[in-house]
Design a protein around this motif. Sequence first.
Motif, PDB file in Angstrom:
ATOM      1  N   LEU A   1       0.831  -1.197   0.000  1.00 50.51           N
ATOM      2  CA  LEU A   1       0.000   0.000   0.000  1.00 50.51           C
ATOM      3  C   LEU A   1       0.870   1.253   0.000  1.00 50.51           C
TER       4      LEU A   1
ATOM      5  N   ASP B   1     -15.091   0.944  -1.395  1.00 55.98           N
ATOM      6  CA  ASP B   1     -13.778   0.946  -0.731  1.00 55.98           C
ATOM      7  C   ASP B   1     -12.939  -0.244  -1.171  1.00 55.98           C
TER       8      ASP B   1
ATOM      9  N   GLU C   1      -9.487  -0.139  -3.416  1.00 58.68           N
ATOM     10  CA  GLU C   1      -8.217  -0.676  -2.922  1.00 58.68           C
ATOM     11  C   GLU C   1      -7.631  -1.663  -3.935  1.00 58.68           C
TER      12      GLU C   1
END
Length: 164
Positions: free
Chosen positions: A69, A88, A92
């Motif tokens: 990330l 969400d 991601e």
Amino acid sequence: MPVKTTWNVEHACGHCAEHDLSAKRASERAGYARWLGTKDCTECWRASRDAQAGRERAGALAGRRAHELSETETWETRAAMPVLDGSDKAVEWGRRVRYQLLAAAYETLGLPDEQFAARIETPARHVTSASWWIDQRDAEPADVEELVDDAASTDVARANENPY
Ligand SMILES: [Zn+2]
């Protein structure tokens, strides 16, 4: 009377277990049995070792995710990539795919930075649909240019834009 070979040891975990100490010298058995008593029994030792291994695996996975990330975020900032649209979870995933695809394309195409920016990154910035990126997750790195170009020029990949 010979020194006994089988000792009943009360372990630190509270369990009692019999131990065959015949392999130890007679004069060492009592000390060894006392030392065993400071340890958990075999079953408890195994269970806590397995739990520890599980925690380590979970920790390694979380660490890898966090590392990925932060790599993705660093790249997004540097390449001025827009925020993606979607849930969400989709965002991601889409971000990860976008980063990996573009990084793979960069490696594969071997273009100078300015050309890569113009031919890949610029059109890629117009594609803000997380689900579009997720759909391309198995794309060949060599096809990325055509894909982002196509998406950017037709606007098919702009997310959730109701034309009416
Ligand atoms: Zn035990």
